[in-house]
Write a protein that holds these residues in place. Structure first.
Motif: not given
Length: 83
Positions: A34-45
């Protein structure tokens, strides 16, 4: 004077209570994913903004923002099922 009837003590539990008691805790991998997906999405943006849409996938342009926000949303929706 007649005596009133006594209430039964063993009434069945409400369905909400049965559901809450039956809820199992999340698996141990749930929170890290869950945390990895949120951080990965933020990094992508962030990468998309910094490179003006030419990275992480050059051919998509500003659709990279949609992908980043989508990944973050998946992580957020995972928080709703976390116990």
């Amino acid at each position: 004077m007649p005596e009133s009837k006594k209430r039964k003590k063993d009434t069945p539990a409400r369905p909400e209570m049965q559901q809450a008691a039956a809820a199992k805790p999340s698996p141990s991998w749930w929170a890290p994913v869950m945390v990895t997906l949120m951080v990965l999405g933020l990094a992508w943006v962030v990468v998309t903004y910094l490179t003006q849409g030419s990275w992480p996938v050059p051919g998509l342009g500003n659709w990279n923002l949609a992908i980043g926000f989508g990944v973050m949303l998946v992580g957020f929706f995972m928080t709703l099922r976390w116990r």
